[in-house]
Motif scaffolding. Structure first.
Motif, short mmCIF file in Angstrom:
data_model
loop_
_atom_site.label_atom_id
_atom_site.label_comp_id
_atom_site.label_asym_id
_atom_site.label_seq_id
_atom_site.Cartn_x
_atom_site.Cartn_y
_atom_site.Cartn_z
N GLY A 1 48.75 48.97 39.70
CA GLY A 1 48.16 48.54 38.44
C GLY A 1 48.36 47.07 38.14
N SER A 2 49.40 46.48 38.74
CA SER A 2 49.70 45.08 38.43
C SER A 2 48.90 44.11 39.30
CB SER A 2 51.20 44.81 38.60
OG SER A 2 51.58 44.91 39.95
N SER A 3 48.27 44.60 40.36
CA SER A 3 47.51 43.68 41.21
C SER A 3 46.07 44.12 41.45
CB SER A 3 48.22 43.50 42.56
OG SER A 3 48.16 44.70 43.31
N PHE A 4 45.73 45.33 41.00
CA PHE A 4 44.41 45.89 41.31
C PHE A 4 43.26 44.96 40.91
CE2 PHE A 4 40.68 48.52 40.34
CZ PHE A 4 40.57 49.27 41.50
N LEU A 5 43.31 44.46 39.67
CA LEU A 5 42.17 43.67 39.18
C LEU A 5 42.01 42.36 39.96
CD1 LEU A 5 42.57 44.36 35.36
CD2 LEU A 5 40.84 45.32 36.90
N ASP A 6 43.15 41.73 40.32
CA ASP A 6 43.08 40.49 41.12
C ASP A 6 42.46 40.76 42.48
OD1 ASP A 6 44.20 38.96 39.16
OD2 ASP A 6 46.25 39.07 39.96
N ILE A 7 42.86 41.87 43.09
CA ILE A 7 42.35 42.20 44.42
C ILE A 7 40.85 42.49 44.36
CG2 ILE A 7 42.44 43.94 46.26
CD1 ILE A 7 45.51 43.95 45.86
N VAL A 8 40.45 43.23 43.33
CA VAL A 8 39.03 43.55 43.17
C VAL A 8 38.22 42.25 43.00
CG1 VAL A 8 37.31 44.61 41.64
CG2 VAL A 8 39.37 45.88 42.27
N THR A 9 38.74 41.34 42.17
CA THR A 9 38.04 40.08 41.95
C THR A 9 37.86 39.32 43.26
OG1 THR A 9 39.01 39.96 39.76
CG2 THR A 9 38.09 37.92 40.62
#
Ligand code: GDP
Length: 194
Positions: free
Chosen positions: A92-100
């Motif tokens: 949850g702490s890195s998911f959005l960065d990776i998706v971006t």
């Protein structure tokens, strides 16, 4: 016989979650070499399958990561009849960065692809959002909403009680995941498992 499948990107804490749930000694931390084969833990008539992690791997070329994804897809296709539930673990702490990062390259992140694939295969899925302890408390709801939206589920995240479960393997906060697994696998009366 029942089978529950755990899938997730490398380093999301998948091994930690499985270990906390089953009490068995699956390997945690960096792995020497890359295992392509799933590993199994047997709990009575429940088979817990740990799929190889995809994505970041030291010294592993991009092509090999595609091989890991293909292996996972083939395993699911070959065993779909037997798989009662899949748990997709994300960080949850890195998911959005990776998706971006993937979206900037016009690519679909493997997590999102697998989530859709499991839905297409009509395999019940739980999204275990791990490492919530690393998310700033005031931001948790906002981050979880953004994560479920990326997976094609309308927010708010807590509308998806049977699907979306925030967890922290580090803080041993897995109670909701256990009850969600029991509910989705109809194991409510099986005190011997988990
Ligand atoms: P895997 O590659 O997905 O199987 O991940 P591991 O279980 O080996 O964990 C990767 C790293 O994340 C390890 O350093 C763990 O200690 C750490 N980790 C796992 N779960 C959590 C969590 O809930 N919170 C935090 N902060 N770290 C975690």
């Amino acid at each position: 016989e029942f089978e529950i499948l755990f899938v997730g990107r490398s380093n999301v804490g998948k091994s930690s979650v499985i270990r906390k749930l089953t009490g068995s000694k699956v390997r945690v931390g960096k792995r020497p070499g890359v295992t392509l084969k799933p590993t199994h833990v047997r709990l009575g008539d429940l088979l817990v399958t740990d799929m190889p992690g995809f994505g970041f791997m030291h010294g592993v070329k991009e092509r090999k990561q595609d091989i890991v994804k293909d292996q996972i897809v083939h395993y699911i296709e070959d065993n779909a009849e037997r798989i009662d539930l899949a748990v997709l673990v994300v960080d949850g702490s890195s998911f959005l960065d990776i998706v971006t990062r993937w979206e900037e390259r016009n690519e679909i992140p493997v997590d999102i692809e697998l989530f859709k694939f499991l839905n297409e295969m009509e395999i019940p899925v739980i999204l275990a959002i791990n490492k919530v302890d690393k998310i700033e408390e005031a931001m948790v709801d906002h981050v979880l909403d953004a994560i479920v939206e990326k997976l094609g589920l309308p927010s708010p995240w807590n509308m998806w009680q049977e699907v979306v479960v925030p967890v922290s393997a580090k803080e041993n906060d897995l109670k909701k995941l256990v009850s969600c697994i029991r509910q989705r696998m109809h194991l409510a009366k099986r005190d011997d498992l988990f």
